[in-house]
Design an enzyme around this catalytic site. Sequence first.
Site, PDB file in Angstrom:
ATOM      1  N   HIS A 129       0.817  -1.221   0.000  1.00  0.00           N
ATOM      2  CA  HIS A 129       0.000   0.000   0.000  1.00  0.00           C
ATOM      3  C   HIS A 129       0.848   1.268   0.000  1.00  0.00           C
ATOM      4  CE1 HIS A 129       0.210  -0.352   4.558  1.00  0.00           C
ATOM      5  NE2 HIS A 129       0.444   0.941   4.389  1.00  0.00           N
ATOM      6  N   ASP A 161      -0.784  -7.444   0.560  1.00  0.00           N
ATOM      7  CA  ASP A 161      -0.236  -6.138   0.932  1.00  0.00           C
ATOM      8  C   ASP A 161       1.266  -6.205   1.185  1.00  0.00           C
ATOM      9  OD1 ASP A 161      -0.226  -3.429   1.332  1.00  0.00           O
ATOM     10  OD2 ASP A 161      -0.931  -3.511   3.403  1.00  0.00           O
ATOM     11  N   SER A 236       4.480   1.368   8.506  1.00  0.00           N
ATOM     12  CA  SER A 236       4.102   0.353   7.529  1.00  0.00           C
ATOM     13  C   SER A 236       5.324  -0.266   6.868  1.00  0.00           C
ATOM     14  CB  SER A 236       3.233   0.973   6.424  1.00  0.00           C
ATOM     15  OG  SER A 236       1.882   0.930   6.760  1.00  0.00           O
TER      16      SER A 236
END
Length: 286
Positions: A129, A161, A236
């Site tokens: 992402h 992801d 992330s």
Amino acid sequence: MAVQTGLGEPRGPWFISPDLDPDGRGWWDTPGSGRDPGGRRPGRLLAALAIVAVSAVSGALAGGVVASRDGAGGPAAASAAPVPAELVTAAERTVPGVVSVLAGGANGGSATGSGFAIDDQQHLVTNDHILAKGGGGPVTVELPDGRRYEAEVVGREARSDLAVLKVPPSAGLAPLPLAKPGATRVGEPVLAVGSPLGLSGTVTAGIVSALDRQVRLGNNRHRAVQTDASINPGNSGGPLVNARGEVVGVNTAIATIDGNGSIGIGFAIPIDQVQQTADTIIGKGG
């Protein structure tokens, strides 16, 4: 890589709990129900639970909350709790293998996150992402010592992801050891390492709160490791490691109430899934 000057606003798909109806109402809030079987008055949920991807989107600030490094005017710092020696050692071993990732920029959108070396061929794992929010633009990796490299995107897997990058051999990143599948236990201490809000090399501590937690991001359901280690935008793609310095998962999302940041419920993609997906991507892309 630009340092965030304020709290990056978490952005991502809303999470609807399996315990809620598809429209987000609780079972006690069905139209025309009057009162629920327990005699309580019907009403809307007091807070919306969201699970959001934790890449930081460039330029997004949350409600005027600005990071202050000198602490002027703030409350006196609380006494620090003793830190187990093994966690200190784990942090020392992990930080040199974790990088900051910047995707996109220039005329398009951009997003920042984290990543880590997974083998001695300079392959890096991160979240897909981050690249998606970067609009398919160039990807730059910044090492702990400040060196920057334009990274090759070896491959991406939107459903899981995950994405794999590659930097030149001159980067010299040491791969992080991976935990054995099925070895992670609820209650064991873990560290989240990454670049929240652009602050590279940040380490936060917590425990494994749950295993095999089912969460939904976008149209896909994910089996996740839940942790209470502080995870924020920019984390992330960074590793969640155990006290031995082994990666147990890739930090990917947090739960928030009304989108107001971390509430101590974070989610990481389990390392067995990460390794399987990374091996597949590397096998296809070299």
